[in-house]
Design a protein around this motif. Sequence first.
Motif, PDB file in Angstrom:
ATOM      1  N   ASP A  59      -1.922   0.875   9.519  1.00  0.00           N
ATOM      2  CA  ASP A  59      -2.432   2.087   8.886  1.00  0.00           C
ATOM      3  C   ASP A  59      -1.560   3.272   9.287  1.00  0.00           C
ATOM      4  O   ASP A  59      -0.770   3.196  10.237  1.00  0.00           O
ATOM      5  CB  ASP A  59      -3.895   2.326   9.253  1.00  0.00           C
ATOM      6  CG  ASP A  59      -4.082   2.674  10.718  1.00  0.00           C
ATOM      7  OD1 ASP A  59      -3.809   3.831  11.103  1.00  0.00           O
ATOM      8  OD2 ASP A  59      -4.471   1.790  11.494  1.00  0.00           O
ATOM      9  N   GLU A  69      -1.598  -4.978   2.837  1.00  0.00           N
ATOM     10  CA  GLU A  69      -0.446  -4.269   3.405  1.00  0.00           C
ATOM     11  C   GLU A  69       0.022  -4.977   4.676  1.00  0.00           C
ATOM     12  O   GLU A  69      -0.756  -5.177   5.605  1.00  0.00           O
ATOM     13  CB  GLU A  69      -0.823  -2.817   3.720  1.00  0.00           C
ATOM     14  CG  GLU A  69       0.214  -2.033   4.511  1.00  0.00           C
ATOM     15  CD  GLU A  69       1.591  -2.027   3.865  1.00  0.00           C
ATOM     16  OE1 GLU A  69       2.567  -2.333   4.578  1.00  0.00           O
ATOM     17  OE2 GLU A  69       1.680  -1.720   2.662  1.00  0.00           O
ATOM     18  N   LEU A 100      -6.644   8.961   0.538  1.00  0.00           N
ATOM     19  CA  LEU A 100      -6.557   8.038  -0.602  1.00  0.00           C
ATOM     20  C   LEU A 100      -7.192   6.698  -0.228  1.00  0.00           C
ATOM     21  O   LEU A 100      -7.949   6.108  -1.017  1.00  0.00           O
ATOM     22  CB  LEU A 100      -5.097   7.836  -1.006  1.00  0.00           C
ATOM     23  CG  LEU A 100      -4.371   9.028  -1.632  1.00  0.00           C
ATOM     24  CD1 LEU A 100      -2.881   8.728  -1.757  1.00  0.00           C
ATOM     25  CD2 LEU A 100      -4.939   9.366  -3.008  1.00  0.00           C
ATOM     26  N   ARG A 101      -6.882   6.207   0.968  1.00  0.00           N
ATOM     27  CA  ARG A 101      -7.479   4.953   1.434  1.00  0.00           C
ATOM     28  C   ARG A 101      -8.996   5.067   1.525  1.00  0.00           C
ATOM     29  O   ARG A 101      -9.729   4.158   1.123  1.00  0.00           O
ATOM     30  CB  ARG A 101      -6.902   4.573   2.786  1.00  0.00           C
ATOM     31  CG  ARG A 101      -7.492   3.292   3.361  1.00  0.00           C
ATOM     32  CD  ARG A 101      -7.816   3.449   4.843  1.00  0.00           C
ATOM     33  NE  ARG A 101      -6.691   3.978   5.580  1.00  0.00           N
ATOM     34  CZ  ARG A 101      -6.814   4.592   6.757  1.00  0.00           C
ATOM     35  NH1 ARG A 101      -8.008   4.763   7.312  1.00  0.00           N
ATOM     36  NH2 ARG A 101      -5.757   5.067   7.386  1.00  0.00           N
ATOM     37  N   ALA A 130       0.818  -1.214   0.000  1.00  0.00           N
ATOM     38  CA  ALA A 130       0.000   0.000   0.000  1.00  0.00           C
ATOM     39  C   ALA A 130       0.849   1.260   0.000  1.00  0.00           C
ATOM     40  O   ALA A 130       0.521   2.247   0.656  1.00  0.00           O
ATOM     41  CB  ALA A 130      -0.955   0.004   1.193  1.00  0.00           C
ATOM     42  N   VAL A 162      -9.065  -2.806   1.869  1.00  0.00           N
ATOM     43  CA  VAL A 162      -7.698  -2.543   2.311  1.00  0.00           C
ATOM     44  C   VAL A 162      -7.451  -3.366   3.567  1.00  0.00           C
ATOM     45  O   VAL A 162      -8.154  -3.195   4.572  1.00  0.00           O
ATOM     46  CB  VAL A 162      -7.458  -1.047   2.589  1.00  0.00           C
ATOM     47  CG1 VAL A 162      -5.999  -0.819   2.978  1.00  0.00           C
ATOM     48  CG2 VAL A 162      -7.827  -0.194   1.381  1.00  0.00           C
ATOM     49  N   ILE A 185     -10.640   4.557  -1.736  1.00  0.00           N
ATOM     50  CA  ILE A 185     -10.674   3.139  -2.113  1.00  0.00           C
ATOM     51  C   ILE A 185     -11.807   2.424  -1.398  1.00  0.00           C
ATOM     52  O   ILE A 185     -12.597   1.684  -2.003  1.00  0.00           O
ATOM     53  CB  ILE A 185      -9.316   2.466  -1.796  1.00  0.00           C
ATOM     54  CG1 ILE A 185      -8.198   3.081  -2.647  1.00  0.00           C
ATOM     55  CG2 ILE A 185      -9.385   0.955  -2.022  1.00  0.00           C
ATOM     56  CD1 ILE A 185      -6.797   2.670  -2.222  1.00  0.00           C
ATOM     57  N   GLU A 239       1.114   1.730   5.717  1.00  0.00           N
ATOM     58  CA  GLU A 239       0.295   2.457   4.741  1.00  0.00           C
ATOM     59  C   GLU A 239       1.023   3.691   4.214  1.00  0.00           C
ATOM     60  O   GLU A 239       1.550   4.492   4.972  1.00  0.00           O
ATOM     61  CB  GLU A 239      -1.021   2.885   5.399  1.00  0.00           C
ATOM     62  CG  GLU A 239      -1.986   3.543   4.428  1.00  0.00           C
ATOM     63  CD  GLU A 239      -3.288   3.962   5.075  1.00  0.00           C
ATOM     64  OE1 GLU A 239      -4.284   4.105   4.348  1.00  0.00           O
ATOM     65  OE2 GLU A 239      -3.303   4.151   6.316  1.00  0.00           O
ATOM     66  N   GLY A 240       1.052   3.827   2.911  1.00  0.00           N
ATOM     67  CA  GLY A 240       1.728   4.950   2.269  1.00  0.00           C
ATOM     68  C   GLY A 240       3.145   4.643   1.874  1.00  0.00           C
ATOM     69  O   GLY A 240       3.759   5.405   1.126  1.00  0.00           O
ATOM     70  N   VAL A 297      -2.631  10.406   2.731  1.00  0.00           N
ATOM     71  CA  VAL A 297      -2.641   8.961   2.493  1.00  0.00           C
ATOM     72  C   VAL A 297      -3.933   8.349   3.022  1.00  0.00           C
ATOM     73  O   VAL A 297      -4.542   7.476   2.376  1.00  0.00           O
ATOM     74  CB  VAL A 297      -1.404   8.304   3.145  1.00  0.00           C
ATOM     75  CG1 VAL A 297      -1.562   6.793   3.213  1.00  0.00           C
ATOM     76  CG2 VAL A 297      -0.146   8.668   2.369  1.00  0.00           C
ATOM     77  N   MET A 316      -1.415   2.036  -3.999  1.00  0.00           N
ATOM     78  CA  MET A 316      -2.621   2.834  -3.796  1.00  0.00           C
ATOM     79  C   MET A 316      -3.135   3.403  -5.118  1.00  0.00           C
ATOM     80  O   MET A 316      -4.349   3.415  -5.372  1.00  0.00           O
ATOM     81  CB  MET A 316      -2.355   3.956  -2.793  1.00  0.00           C
ATOM     82  CG  MET A 316      -1.984   3.470  -1.418  1.00  0.00           C
ATOM     83  SD  MET A 316      -2.007   4.753  -0.144  1.00  0.00           S
ATOM     84  CE  MET A 316      -3.658   4.532   0.520  1.00  0.00           C
ATOM     85  N   LEU A 349      -6.395  -4.577  -1.590  1.00  0.00           N
ATOM     86  CA  LEU A 349      -5.082  -4.004  -1.299  1.00  0.00           C
ATOM     87  C   LEU A 349      -4.572  -4.591   0.017  1.00  0.00           C
ATOM     88  O   LEU A 349      -5.186  -4.402   1.073  1.00  0.00           O
ATOM     89  CB  LEU A 349      -5.193  -2.478  -1.221  1.00  0.00           C
ATOM     90  CG  LEU A 349      -3.915  -1.676  -1.037  1.00  0.00           C
ATOM     91  CD1 LEU A 349      -2.923  -1.942  -2.161  1.00  0.00           C
ATOM     92  CD2 LEU A 349      -4.240  -0.177  -0.979  1.00  0.00           C
TER      93      LEU A 349
END
Length: 526
Positions: free
Chosen positions: A117, A113, A201-202, A91, A212, A205, A144-145, A198, A96, A111
């Motif tokens: 988070d 990861e 963005l999640r 991720a 995620v 999704i 995440e990111g 970030v 992403m 997704l």
Amino acid sequence: MKKEIQLQLTPEVAYTEDLFKEAALRAAGISLAESDVYARQVKRSIDARSRQVKINVTAEVFVKEVPEPMLTFHNDYPNVSNAEQIIIVGAGPAGMFAALRAIELGVKPILIERGKDVRARRRDLAAINKSHIVNPESNYCFGEGGAGTYSDGKLYTRSKKRGDIRRIMEIFVAHGATEEILVDSHPHIGTNKLPKLVAELRNSILEAGGEVLFDTKVVDFILDGNEMKGVILQNGEKILGKGVILATGHSARDIFLLLHQKQILIEAKPFALGVRIEHRQNLIDQIQYSCAVDRGPYLPASYYSLVQQTEYQGKQRGVFSFCMCPGGFIVPAATAPGELVVNGMSPSRRDSKYANSGMVVAVELEDLPQYAHYGPLAAMMFQAEVEQKAWKMGGETQVAPAQLMVDFTNRKVSESLLDTSYQPGLSSVDMHAVLPKMISERLRQGLVAFGKKMKGYLTNEAQLIGIESRTSSPVRIPRDKESFEHPIIKGLYPCGEGAGYAGGIVSAAMDGERCAERLVEKYVRR
């Protein structure tokens, strides 16, 4: 009426809205008394080649006309809850943006990861800095990111032919970045603002029906002959999809090992290795802006870019600055206990009193004959051994080995070190003993040359902090140039920095989009 004009302004005028508008209207030949006029900057760069620093600006002036929005992208994604699904491992920006592009194409991304988070990662970063505890699943690289989230946020890229850079920037703006990144020649978000972006963005999704999964580690692949059908998680769960985009980043050594064990074709890849160099930001400003005291209230913290060819044992190799962080900090970037790695980051205002940059030496595969028996993992094993040695010489904690710059060029162990932005602390060490000789000797030559190019750069008011080794992936996962698919394993799409096809946030994001497009075109739209 709309006019586009080119301006060369003082920093004060360029960065003060009222003064800029006045200068733009005057240059466009429009009366300052004219009503319904509007001026805006569309491109901006700093010209510091002379003693009087200028700002080059491309501007648009509108008279009795409503300007079209700078932002044309709108994140109105379709709902893909019940659509066919693809699997994306990792991720970071590649993963992403692959997920978002899949959603645009009407496909559901899963997704996955291994890390936490973006909010929960903070506790693990604090543990590295304060207690020297490295969580191998959640750190400055994993989570995440990806590595960019807590290690800078620079958006500059030379990858003009790899995709639509403007589109990537607009997606960032639509999720919370300022429109300044559409204007600046070297755009930057800042590590203090990236986490929120970030998370947005999640949310896009998830709101579109994608999934995620955090704290979820892929430990095996589901293969049917030479076709990738899905992945197996650490808890034994199997996830199936129309294809797998592998976007695990440049530090996922367990994935490289897994690929090798499964006899999936991978290749050793050249990379670069060296140190972080830390100066006072004020010193770099004085060199770059030719200012006697400080840069003043209008100019941003200055940066530099340096490169030099060096020779060792008859072989030419480049020494170059990498990921320069004006007004930034050095952070511990190890991904496992028993290793020491450093990286750089800057907050959005770049207001730290320190400037740091990677200063690294190119490593070619022919430089590593003693690692040849590792096959495609040769460069990775070399990288790991140097990191482990740095950890031992720093005292077997996250305290980093360090040396004053002139002392390093003179092969003299520093009696004391300078204050630093690196929170775990520094230990005075002979960096020639930490680095392989082919690295340290070329680095010494490069620093001497840089001292001649930038008067004042080579100084004991700066220090080398080691080591900077995660410049790029030491492994390439091959793929077809047109389809982006692995040449042997169908349905596997190597993606981003970890696969060897990107070198930063923007190039990784563009690569993620292209991988999603190719996968969907072949396996979902047929």
